[in-house]
Enzyme design. Sequence first.
Site, PDB file in Angstrom:
ATOM      1  N   ASP A  65       0.887  -1.163   0.000  1.00  0.00           N
ATOM      2  CA  ASP A  65       0.000   0.000   0.000  1.00  0.00           C
ATOM      3  C   ASP A  65       0.923   1.210   0.000  1.00  0.00           C
ATOM      4  O   ASP A  65       1.731   1.369   0.913  1.00  0.00           O
ATOM      5  CB  ASP A  65      -0.867  -0.031   1.258  1.00  0.00           C
ATOM      6  N   GLU A 113      -3.593   1.733  -3.788  1.00  0.00           N
ATOM      7  CA  GLU A 113      -3.975   3.024  -3.227  1.00  0.00           C
ATOM      8  C   GLU A 113      -3.310   4.250  -3.847  1.00  0.00           C
ATOM      9  O   GLU A 113      -3.284   5.316  -3.226  1.00  0.00           O
ATOM     10  CB  GLU A 113      -3.813   3.025  -1.695  1.00  0.00           C
TER      11      GLU A 113
HETATM   12  N1  LIG Z   1      -8.783   1.365   9.227  1.00  0.00           N
HETATM   13  C1  LIG Z   1      -9.502   2.342   8.366  1.00  0.00           C
HETATM   14  C2  LIG Z   1      -8.588   2.789   7.206  1.00  0.00           C
HETATM   15  C3  LIG Z   1      -8.370   1.712   6.161  1.00  0.00           C
HETATM   16  C4  LIG Z   1      -7.347   2.141   5.092  1.00  0.00           C
HETATM   17  C5  LIG Z   1      -7.289   1.151   3.966  1.00  0.00           C
HETATM   18  C6  LIG Z   1      -5.977   1.183   3.193  1.00  0.00           C
HETATM   19  O1  LIG Z   1      -4.914   0.828   3.998  1.00  0.00           O
HETATM   20  O2  LIG Z   1      -5.992   0.203   2.210  1.00  0.00           O
HETATM   21  C7  LIG Z   1     -10.779   1.705   7.839  1.00  0.00           C
HETATM   22  O3  LIG Z   1     -11.011   0.520   8.105  1.00  0.00           O
HETATM   23  O4  LIG Z   1     -11.553   2.395   7.175  1.00  0.00           O
HETATM   24 MN   LIG Z   2      -4.047  -0.825   2.632  1.00  0.00          MN
HETATM   25 MN   LIG Z   3      -3.098   1.967   4.002  1.00  0.00          MN
END
Ligand SMILES: N[C@@H](CCCCC(O)O)C(=O)O
Ligand SMILES: [Mn+2]
Ligand SMILES: [Mn+2]
Length: 313
Positions: free
Chosen positions: A227, A272
């Site tokens: 990521d 991402e």
């Molecule tokens: N933990 C947060 C942020 C997730 C971030 C996702 C990325 O790392 O792919 C959630 O569950 O929304």
């Molecule tokens: Mn991620």
């Molecule tokens: Mn992430």
Amino acid sequence: ERIGVLGIPFSKGQSRVGTEYGPEVLRNGGIVRKLQNLGCHVQDHGDVEVIQVENDDPEENAKNPRTVGLTSKLIADKVERVLRSEDICLGLGGDHSMAIGTIAGNARVEPDLVVLWIDAHADINTPMTSDSGNIHGMPLAFLVRELESYVPKLPGFEWLSPCIHAKDIAYIGLRDVDAGERKIIEKFGITAFSMQEVDKYGINEVVERALRAVDPEGKRPIHLSFDVDAMDPTLTPSTGTPVIGGLSLRETYYIAEEVARTGRLSMVDVAEVNPLLGDEKDKKLTVDMTISVIQRFFGNRRGGCYPPGYDIP
Ligand SMILES: N[C@@H](CCCCC(O)O)C(=O)O
Ligand SMILES: [Mn+2]
Ligand SMILES: [Mn+2]
Ligand SMILES: [Mn+2]
């Protein structure tokens, strides 16, 4: 090494527009040619077809479940096909829900795989522990056998069975972990090196411990899920969930060089990248940094390298 490049233009694992353009900007940044210049045989397998389900209402707090689930099945089928003809698959995302399909597909070809998850986040929320309902924060929860009884079968996910054990995962780069995720990591003993451990032990010790934890005999295929938000946001600003205090360029290069050195890479996810976030400078920086890291997963070492069979004239 034969590398199969696969575009995964997907964004429905989260709520921002833009990660669907990740494959395009990475290809335009010259990733295929740059890997060929390393002496790799690179075949571009195009993009996975993305499904858009109408009226895809949330289920158990998870958003766009049918769209994510059905697209993940197409991702898994395509990754499996690529890995039947190539040595390594490079998956260009796309939000991190892509890993549901990439790991499921890779595990069909390499059932004994281990997962290195390089990320600011743990991405292991269940639909019930998630605050956001975004499935890009849940991919590992759908894949880990020990969590099967904690994760409801969502519409679109009927095809998926968990395929990895908690002990087969190692995190590097964590610095934004939700309560439910922390409990899961401790309850099931998942190997996790946050930025605190990176500071405590140094990246060399962290990489060595991570690899030893999941694969002490050094013989299992590696699925590396990268990521770009694992890196410090000064390096990769164009991403949806940036968190300050991230990996430096040199730390990230080191991870990539050491994993490449195992010779056991089976798949690399690049997740991402969102070229719609930030200004043109941010976008170019993010693409350039990401491509420079990818090159180090495929043999470009800071000490120099040459194509197989090369000798001085
Ligand atoms: N933990 C947060 C942020 C997730 C971030 C996702 C990325 O790392 O792919 C959630 O569950 O929304
Ligand atoms: Mn991620
Ligand atoms: Mn992430
Ligand atoms: Mn193979």
